[in-house]
Write an enzyme that holds these catalytic residues in place. Structure first.
Site, short mmCIF file in Angstrom:
data_model
loop_
_atom_site.label_atom_id
_atom_site.label_comp_id
_atom_site.label_asym_id
_atom_site.label_seq_id
_atom_site.Cartn_x
_atom_site.Cartn_y
_atom_site.Cartn_z
N TYR A 1 50.32 21.87 4.06
CA TYR A 1 49.01 22.40 3.65
C TYR A 1 48.38 21.53 2.58
O TYR A 1 49.06 21.01 1.71
CB TYR A 1 49.17 23.83 3.11
CG TYR A 1 47.88 24.47 2.65
CD1 TYR A 1 47.08 25.18 3.53
CD2 TYR A 1 47.45 24.36 1.32
CE1 TYR A 1 45.88 25.76 3.12
CE2 TYR A 1 46.26 24.92 0.90
CZ TYR A 1 45.49 25.63 1.79
OH TYR A 1 44.31 26.20 1.38
N HIS B 1 47.54 25.99 -25.57
CA HIS B 1 47.08 24.61 -25.49
C HIS B 1 46.24 24.32 -24.24
O HIS B 1 45.05 24.09 -24.34
CB HIS B 1 48.31 23.69 -25.55
CG HIS B 1 48.00 22.24 -25.68
ND1 HIS B 1 48.89 21.33 -26.21
CD2 HIS B 1 46.92 21.51 -25.31
CE1 HIS B 1 48.36 20.12 -26.19
NE2 HIS B 1 47.17 20.20 -25.63
N HIS C 1 45.73 16.13 -17.79
CA HIS C 1 45.81 17.21 -18.77
C HIS C 1 44.40 17.69 -19.11
O HIS C 1 43.49 16.87 -19.31
CB HIS C 1 46.49 16.71 -20.05
CG HIS C 1 46.42 17.64 -21.21
ND1 HIS C 1 46.78 18.98 -21.13
CD2 HIS C 1 46.03 17.45 -22.50
CE1 HIS C 1 46.61 19.55 -22.31
NE2 HIS C 1 46.15 18.65 -23.16
N TYR D 1 48.54 33.53 -2.64
CA TYR D 1 49.42 32.52 -2.05
C TYR D 1 49.15 31.11 -2.56
O TYR D 1 50.03 30.24 -2.53
CB TYR D 1 49.31 32.55 -0.52
CG TYR D 1 48.01 32.07 0.07
CD1 TYR D 1 47.77 30.70 0.27
CD2 TYR D 1 47.02 32.97 0.44
CE1 TYR D 1 46.58 30.26 0.82
CE2 TYR D 1 45.83 32.54 0.99
CZ TYR D 1 45.61 31.18 1.18
OH TYR D 1 44.43 30.74 1.71
N HIS E 1 41.92 21.37 -20.70
CA HIS E 1 41.88 22.64 -21.43
C HIS E 1 40.94 23.62 -20.72
O HIS E 1 40.05 24.20 -21.35
CB HIS E 1 41.40 22.42 -22.87
CG HIS E 1 42.29 21.56 -23.69
ND1 HIS E 1 41.94 21.12 -24.95
CD2 HIS E 1 43.53 21.04 -23.46
CE1 HIS E 1 42.91 20.37 -25.45
NE2 HIS E 1 43.89 20.31 -24.57
N GLU F 1 48.27 12.43 -26.76
CA GLU F 1 49.27 13.09 -25.92
C GLU F 1 50.08 12.08 -25.10
O GLU F 1 50.65 12.41 -24.06
CB GLU F 1 48.59 14.09 -24.97
CG GLU F 1 47.84 15.19 -25.67
CD GLU F 1 48.73 16.20 -26.39
OE1 GLU F 1 49.95 15.93 -26.52
OE2 GLU F 1 48.21 17.23 -26.82
#
Length: 214
Positions: free
Chosen positions: A210, A157, A94, A115, A96, A75
């Site tokens: 935050y 994906h 990344h 929120y 899964h 990737e």
């Protein structure tokens, strides 16, 4: 951070993803901006076997001129393109994770049912259009989906999160998974009530002060 410290943090982040249950085996990948290129996990090497020297350096001048014993992640394209296109981003993660990937399989955005959706910078967590993994088309779809956001789903994906630090990218990835789980579980009870745009505007203003800043 020194190069060695970045390499070590990439490995510890990979291991933490497995510990947290948001990734399995060699399916995820992690990158970090470094000098005139990126440091990224190698292709097909189990996290528990990774050593600092296994992390691959890829210069922005050429994806083909990588330095390392192993080739970079399959990737590479979207890690490379995100970090090249977004100077404010230092890290790309990344994974899964199960619930977020389940929504991605249905090609659904995560809406503002809670929120904490604001953690990704907007009023939803978008799902990038489908393209074959490891392709330039997928990279382009992700770049579009990340416009205004720090995270997105990838159709059929998984998930991509971006941040200034790996600690924050991992924090966002965990929140994305929690949000997807909440939404899927709420759907079993009834139709989730979505927070409206005006309220989300207030929430996003609060999010400026935050959570993790780095």
């Amino acid at each position: 951070m020194s190069e060695l410290e970045i390499r070590e943090e990439i490995i510890s982040t990979c291991l933490k993803m497995e510990e947290l249950g948001i990734n399995q085996g060699t399916s995820g990948n992690v990158s970090h901006r470094f000098k005139d290129g990126i440091l990224i996990t190698p292709s097909g090497v189990s996290y528990d076997l990774l050593k600092p020297e296994d992390i691959v350096f890829v210069p922005f001048s050429s994806k083909e001129d990588y330095k390392g014993e192993y080739p970079p992640s399959s990737e590479l394209d979207f890690h490379f393109d995100i970090l090249k296109a977004k100077p404010e981003v230092e890290c790309v993660l990344h994974n899964h994770s199960t619930y977020a990937t389940s929504m991605a399989i249905c090609r659904l955005d995560i809406p503002s049912h809670h929120y904490m959706v604001g953690v990704a910078g907007g009023k939803k967590i978008p799902c990038a259009k489908y393209a074959t993994f490891g392709t330039q088309e997928l990279s382009e779809n992700i770049i579009k989906a990340l416009d205004g956001y720090s995270a997105c789903l990838l159709a059929n994906h998984g998930v991509v999160t971006t941040a200034k630090t790996l600690k924050k990218a991992l924090w966002i990835a965990v929140e994305v998974e929690n949000l997807a789980k909440q939404y899927i579980m709420a759907k079993q009870i009834g139709e989730p009530v979505i927070i409206g745009d005006k309220e989300m505007d207030k929430i996003l203003e609060k999010f400026k002060s935050y959570g993790l800043k780095k």
